[in-house]
Design a protein around this motif. Structure first.
Motif, PDB file in Angstrom:
ATOM      1  N   GLU B  36       0.338  -1.445  -0.058  1.00  0.00           N
ATOM      2  CA  GLU B  36      -0.256  -0.467   0.248  1.00  0.00           C
ATOM      3  C   GLU B  36       0.738   1.309   0.207  1.00  0.00           C
ATOM      4  O   GLU B  36       0.230   2.567  -0.627  1.00  0.00           O
ATOM      5  CB  GLU B  36      -0.886   0.305   1.101  1.00  0.00           C
ATOM      6  CG  GLU B  36      -1.937  -0.977   1.139  1.00  0.00           C
ATOM      7  CD  GLU B  36      -3.214  -0.674   1.784  1.00  0.00           C
ATOM      8  OE1 GLU B  36      -4.003  -1.652   1.944  1.00  0.00           O
ATOM      9  OE2 GLU B  36      -3.028   0.250   2.630  1.00  0.00           O
ATOM     10  N   ARG B  37       1.533   0.933   0.705  1.00  0.00           N
ATOM     11  CA  ARG B  37       2.952   2.467   0.469  1.00  0.00           C
ATOM     12  C   ARG B  37       3.378   2.581  -0.825  1.00  0.00           C
ATOM     13  O   ARG B  37       3.407   3.634  -1.374  1.00  0.00           O
ATOM     14  CB  ARG B  37       4.330   2.268   1.756  1.00  0.00           C
ATOM     15  CG  ARG B  37       3.270   2.978   3.536  1.00  0.00           C
ATOM     16  CD  ARG B  37       4.583   2.826   4.811  1.00  0.00           C
ATOM     17  NE  ARG B  37       5.587   2.835   3.687  1.00  0.00           N
ATOM     18  CZ  ARG B  37       5.656   4.277   4.265  1.00  0.00           C
ATOM     19  NH1 ARG B  37       5.136   5.237   4.720  1.00  0.00           N
ATOM     20  NH2 ARG B  37       7.320   4.578   3.847  1.00  0.00           N
ATOM     21  N   LEU B  38       4.373   1.792  -1.156  1.00  0.00           N
ATOM     22  CA  LEU B  38       4.470   1.638  -2.442  1.00  0.00           C
ATOM     23  C   LEU B  38       3.751   2.278  -3.118  1.00  0.00           C
ATOM     24  O   LEU B  38       4.268   2.879  -4.255  1.00  0.00           O
ATOM     25  CB  LEU B  38       4.864   0.479  -3.120  1.00  0.00           C
ATOM     26  CG  LEU B  38       6.442  -0.102  -2.512  1.00  0.00           C
ATOM     27  CD1 LEU B  38       6.708  -1.600  -2.487  1.00  0.00           C
ATOM     28  CD2 LEU B  38       7.268   0.825  -2.943  1.00  0.00           C
ATOM     29  N   PHE B  40       1.216   4.224  -2.527  1.00  0.00           N
ATOM     30  CA  PHE B  40       0.823   5.713  -2.819  1.00  0.00           C
ATOM     31  C   PHE B  40       1.939   6.674  -3.652  1.00  0.00           C
ATOM     32  O   PHE B  40       1.658   7.328  -4.183  1.00  0.00           O
ATOM     33  CB  PHE B  40       0.631   6.307  -1.361  1.00  0.00           C
ATOM     34  CG  PHE B  40       1.217   7.374  -0.475  1.00  0.00           C
ATOM     35  CD1 PHE B  40       0.295   8.364  -0.763  1.00  0.00           C
ATOM     36  CD2 PHE B  40       2.403   7.816  -0.913  1.00  0.00           C
ATOM     37  CE1 PHE B  40       0.168   9.709  -0.579  1.00  0.00           C
ATOM     38  CE2 PHE B  40       2.132   9.541   0.027  1.00  0.00           C
ATOM     39  CZ  PHE B  40       1.676  10.204  -0.517  1.00  0.00           C
ATOM     40  N   ILE B 177     -22.832   2.096   1.572  1.00  0.00           N
ATOM     41  CA  ILE B 177     -20.600   1.753   1.891  1.00  0.00           C
ATOM     42  C   ILE B 177     -20.576   0.257   2.558  1.00  0.00           C
ATOM     43  O   ILE B 177     -21.155   0.473   3.927  1.00  0.00           O
ATOM     44  CB  ILE B 177     -20.015   2.781   2.922  1.00  0.00           C
ATOM     45  CG1 ILE B 177     -20.226   4.157   1.714  1.00  0.00           C
ATOM     46  CG2 ILE B 177     -18.746   2.856   2.692  1.00  0.00           C
ATOM     47  CD1 ILE B 177     -19.908   5.472   2.361  1.00  0.00           C
ATOM     48  N   HIS B 182      -9.668   1.125   4.194  1.00  0.00           N
ATOM     49  CA  HIS B 182      -9.570   2.203   3.007  1.00  0.00           C
ATOM     50  C   HIS B 182      -9.636   0.673   2.008  1.00  0.00           C
ATOM     51  O   HIS B 182      -9.617   0.704   0.947  1.00  0.00           O
ATOM     52  CB  HIS B 182      -8.311   1.968   2.781  1.00  0.00           C
ATOM     53  CG  HIS B 182      -7.973   2.642   3.727  1.00  0.00           C
ATOM     54  ND1 HIS B 182      -8.221   4.212   4.004  1.00  0.00           N
ATOM     55  CD2 HIS B 182      -7.016   2.987   4.863  1.00  0.00           C
ATOM     56  CE1 HIS B 182      -7.529   4.932   4.696  1.00  0.00           C
ATOM     57  NE2 HIS B 182      -6.599   4.039   5.753  1.00  0.00           N
ATOM     58  N   GLN B 184     -13.215  -0.209   1.068  1.00  0.00           N
ATOM     59  CA  GLN B 184     -14.475  -0.117   0.865  1.00  0.00           C
ATOM     60  C   GLN B 184     -15.071  -0.365  -0.254  1.00  0.00           C
ATOM     61  O   GLN B 184     -14.202   0.379  -0.890  1.00  0.00           O
ATOM     62  CB  GLN B 184     -14.919   1.568   1.719  1.00  0.00           C
ATOM     63  CG  GLN B 184     -14.481   1.470   3.105  1.00  0.00           C
ATOM     64  CD  GLN B 184     -14.890   2.655   4.031  1.00  0.00           C
ATOM     65  OE1 GLN B 184     -14.865   3.704   2.987  1.00  0.00           O
ATOM     66  NE2 GLN B 184     -15.575   2.824   5.372  1.00  0.00           N
ATOM     67  N   ARG B 205     -15.550   6.395  -3.842  1.00  0.00           N
ATOM     68  CA  ARG B 205     -16.909   7.235  -4.177  1.00  0.00           C
ATOM     69  C   ARG B 205     -16.739   7.635  -5.585  1.00  0.00           C
ATOM     70  O   ARG B 205     -17.718   7.560  -6.411  1.00  0.00           O
ATOM     71  CB  ARG B 205     -17.399   8.271  -3.621  1.00  0.00           C
ATOM     72  CG  ARG B 205     -19.166   9.148  -3.499  1.00  0.00           C
ATOM     73  CD  ARG B 205     -18.885  10.579  -2.963  1.00  0.00           C
ATOM     74  NE  ARG B 205     -20.052  10.978  -3.268  1.00  0.00           N
ATOM     75  CZ  ARG B 205     -20.771  11.800  -2.498  1.00  0.00           C
ATOM     76  NH1 ARG B 205     -20.854  11.087  -1.331  1.00  0.00           N
ATOM     77  NH2 ARG B 205     -21.690  12.356  -3.453  1.00  0.00           N
TER      78      ARG B 205
END
Lengths: 222, 222
Positions: B36-38, B40, B177, B182, B184, B205
């Motif tokens: 996940e950080r990569l 981003f 929802i 994160h 969702q 969304r």
């Protein structure tokens, strides 16, 4: 010292091609060579530079926290603060119609100019130079930045506030779109439980929703 | 040749630190060191590289056209196509719950992995290297790209279709929802004139709104 030299000094960067700085300050209402393309480029440079910095500065942070911190740092409010520090409005080149525009229109012109200046510096130099410059501009903000709650945007804060009280989620509705093309103003309502509603305006739907959520939060918590 | 070497060859980049590639392929459901950080970081690298390329390739294009072309190139559908070309799904490291997930959940895992790989290559090398690699991946897309109509996203197309017929603008409403944090899934309805409505699902969304708009366009034009 002429005007643009004074601004260069404030920004902390001396342009090889001063025309790029002039273009970055020129709103589309003034002439045909204006700052919109530079703004497009600068926006993505800023977003990357901040993302890379946060990735390195917070090695244990999850992606969600990094995203929220980045949003805080690149959002309109922060860019307007930078523009005010640099006194950008003294240097803007505006057309007659924009000279007297106020409020959020004026703020969005300031935001765009800051992004355009970033694009201009990048084109005039290279990635390392603009990176150093942006990190200088953001030094105090980066030093005081903490992952977590305070970074959450108004819509997220509102959603969590309501969920904590087992209330329905808000509905956002576009009420009005005025203006042409890429200079539209959106008016969005934030409605809760068909009972209370607030309005927000902004240059994009997303910004208008944030404004409406902020107004609702104020209403609920005041 | 082991698995990751084969993938490196397909990608066109040999890692100094192969662990970065492994991390880029690891979904958060599998282990604590995931992508996940990569993702981003990679997302912002991709967005910048494409913005810079479009800025140079289309010197006469306005900001609006540049933005639309960039959206087309960095949107989920395009990233899923890249992932399929690279056969990324053969290499993903997934937790037990995700192994059988299908549909848009699976697509969003593929998109995220492509962005994470971009972040991993950047960390393993430098901006020039990842820039060359991205532009190689995108070569045929960049060659066939034309500014204008076809770049418009579904919501824009729908809005213009309705405006052309003097109909009311659509309203988008979050209907549901599900899922935590994160990961969702948003279900959004697109409603026109209180008469016809369509549903869209997505991991944000924004994505769900685009899906609902696409469904509405199909319904109106079929």
């Amino acid at each position: 010292m002429n005007n643009l030299e004074r601004l260069s000094k404030t920004l902390g960067y001396t342009f090889n091609d001063i025309n790029l700085l002039e273009q970055a300050l020129t709103h589309r209402s003034a002439k045909s060579v204006h700052n919109e393309r530079l703004e497009f480029l600068g926006d993505s440079v800023l977003s990357f530079v901040i993302a890379e910095k946060l990735y390195a500065q917070f090695p244990k942070c999850k992606e969600g926290d990094l995203s929220r911190m980045r949003s805080t740092l690149v959002r309109g409010e922060t860019l307007v603060e930078l523009a005010q520090n640099f006194k950008i409005s003294d240097y803007l080149v505006l057309g007659p119609g924009e000279l007297k525009s106020g409020g959020h229109r004026r703020n969005s012109i300031l935001e765009d100019a800051v992004e355009a200046i970033i694009g201009a510096v990048y084109l005039d130099s290279n990635m390392d130079t603009i990176k150093d410059l942006i990190l200088t501009w953001y030094r105090s903000r980066l030093e005081t930045l903490k992952p977590g709650q305070s970074q959450k945007d108004a819509k997220t804060q509102l959603q969590e506030w309501l969920q904590g009280r087992k209330q329905e989620l808000p509905v956002y509705q576009v009420e009005e779109i005025t203006g042409k093309d890429h200079k539209q103003t959106f008016t969005v309502s934030c409605i809760i439980d068909d009972e209370s509603s607030t309005l927000g305006k902004g240059s994009s739907r997303r910004k208008a929703e944030q404004e409406a959520a902020r107004a609702m939060l104020n209403q609920l918590t005041s």
